[in-house]
Design a protein around this motif. Structure first.
Motif, PDB file in Angstrom:
ATOM      1  N   LEU A   1       0.846  -1.186   0.000  1.00 42.68           N
ATOM      2  CA  LEU A   1       0.000   0.000   0.000  1.00 42.68           C
ATOM      3  C   LEU A   1       0.885   1.240   0.000  1.00 42.68           C
ATOM      4  N   PRO A   2       0.420   2.322  -0.596  1.00 43.58           N
ATOM      5  CA  PRO A   2       1.214   3.553  -0.634  1.00 43.58           C
ATOM      6  C   PRO A   2       1.118   4.323   0.675  1.00 43.58           C
ATOM      7  N   GLY A   3       2.036   5.263   0.865  1.00 41.34           N
ATOM      8  CA  GLY A   3       1.996   6.132   2.031  1.00 41.34           C
ATOM      9  C   GLY A   3       2.666   5.528   3.243  1.00 41.34           C
ATOM     10  N   ALA A   4       2.475   6.191   4.391  1.00 42.72           N
ATOM     11  CA  ALA A   4       3.088   5.755   5.641  1.00 42.72           C
ATOM     12  C   ALA A   4       2.228   6.236   6.806  1.00 42.72           C
TER      13      ALA A   4
ATOM     14  N   THR B   1      -6.851   1.328  -0.085  1.00 43.83           N
ATOM     15  CA  THR B   1      -6.756   0.047  -0.771  1.00 43.83           C
ATOM     16  C   THR B   1      -5.771   0.151  -1.920  1.00 43.83           C
ATOM     17  N   ASN B   2      -5.307  -0.991  -2.390  1.00 48.05           N
ATOM     18  CA  ASN B   2      -4.492  -1.001  -3.606  1.00 48.05           C
ATOM     19  C   ASN B   2      -5.421  -0.858  -4.809  1.00 48.05           C
ATOM     20  N   ALA B   3      -4.856  -0.726  -5.982  1.00 44.01           N
ATOM     21  CA  ALA B   3      -5.657  -0.499  -7.187  1.00 44.01           C
ATOM     22  C   ALA B   3      -6.582  -1.668  -7.480  1.00 44.01           C
ATOM     23  N   ALA B   4      -6.150  -2.884  -7.134  1.00 46.15           N
ATOM     24  CA  ALA B   4      -6.956  -4.067  -7.421  1.00 46.15           C
ATOM     25  C   ALA B   4      -8.104  -4.250  -6.440  1.00 46.15           C
ATOM     26  N   GLY B   5      -8.020  -3.619  -5.272  1.00 47.96           N
ATOM     27  CA  GLY B   5      -9.090  -3.726  -4.287  1.00 47.96           C
ATOM     28  C   GLY B   5      -9.027  -4.938  -3.391  1.00 47.96           C
ATOM     29  N   ASN B   6      -7.956  -5.734  -3.493  1.00 48.79           N
ATOM     30  CA  ASN B   6      -7.854  -6.916  -2.635  1.00 48.79           C
ATOM     31  C   ASN B   6      -7.043  -6.675  -1.367  1.00 48.79           C
ATOM     32  N   VAL B   7      -6.211  -5.625  -1.361  1.00 50.16           N
ATOM     33  CA  VAL B   7      -5.406  -5.304  -0.180  1.00 50.16           C
ATOM     34  C   VAL B   7      -5.931  -4.010   0.430  1.00 50.16           C
ATOM     35  N   VAL B   8      -6.303  -4.080   1.698  1.00 50.56           N
ATOM     36  CA  VAL B   8      -6.869  -2.927   2.403  1.00 50.56           C
ATOM     37  C   VAL B   8      -6.119  -2.718   3.708  1.00 50.56           C
ATOM     38  N   GLY B   9      -5.789  -1.473   4.002  1.00 55.30           N
ATOM     39  CA  GLY B   9      -5.216  -1.108   5.292  1.00 55.30           C
ATOM     40  C   GLY B   9      -6.158  -0.158   5.999  1.00 55.30           C
TER      41      GLY B   9
END
Length: 221
Positions: free
Chosen positions: A97-100, A181-189
């Motif tokens: 995921l992007p950012g911090a 979320t990532n672009a694909a939508g499967n990874v969420v923080g």
């Protein structure tokens, strides 16, 4: 579905996450940070806590755990992954995921019930909600302020990758971002803790349950 919950040294909410997984209608599988085998799980939760004592930076050591090698590969192939609080920090450190996440702007640990607005209801973990739905879950962190450069923030906004936003910013997160979320939508923080809001008896309600029922609902849709 079989959902693995990873335990790192210093994890605090792994058992809570396992319970939420079961209440959400899934099978919880305990995964150990030192084991590369994902044991055939269909999805993974990285729980909250203080993995490796938050030394260096929160999540900076956990990203090198053997389980993360397999997790990053599986996430790249579409496996749903949810990082909660410290798990969100691990996902950012792993570049899934992007950012911090940095220290709260008031320099204090915060623990309270927190209102959120679900911005993206199309991810693997949020499809049980409606876009714009307001929920209350638990927030507890000392380094929960989400930051990224302006170009990244604009991209997240423009491509619908902001998953949840604070209603009343508690920690200085840029643009009130509580989860991405990532672009694909499967990874969420997500920085707040939905696993602490799955039963009326032990939390502010059951508003967090949707994060753990979404996978089941998608599977049988």
């Amino acid at each position: 579905m079989k959902i693995g919950v990873v335990t790192f040294p210093g994890s605090l909410d792994d058992v809570d996450a396992q319970r939420a997984v079961r209440i959400g209608g899934n099978e919880a599988v305990a995964l150990w940070h030192g084991d590369e085998d994902l044991h055939g799980v269909d999805a993974i939760v990285l729980p909250g806590g203080f993995s490796y004592g938050d030394y260096l930076r929160c999540g900076a050591i956990s990203r090198f755990s053997p389980v993360m090698t397999s997790l990053v590969e599986a996430a790249g192939k579409g496996m749903p992954v949810l990082g909660i609080c410290n798990g969100f920090q691990v996902l950012c450190e792993s570049h899934l995921l992007p950012g911090a996440l940095i220290r709260n702007d008031h320099r204090k640990f915060i623990c309270r019930d927190q209102r959120l607005r679900i911005e993206n209801a199309t991810t693997a973990w949020t499809s049980a909600y409606a876009a714009g739905q307001e929920i209350t879950v638990v927030l507890k962190n000392g380094e929960g302020a989400y930051v990224a450069d302006e170009a990244t923030l604009d991209r997240l906004e423009g491509e619908g990758q902001v998953v949840a936003r604070y209603l009343g910013n508690p920690n200085g997160s840029q643009r009130d971002i509580a989860g991405v979320t990532n672009a694909a939508g499967n990874v969420v923080g997500l920085m707040p803790h939905p696993e602490h809001a799955v039963e009326d008896l032990t939390g502010p309600g059951t508003d967090g349950l949707g994060f753990f029922t979404s996978l089941v609902e998608r599977a049988f849709a």
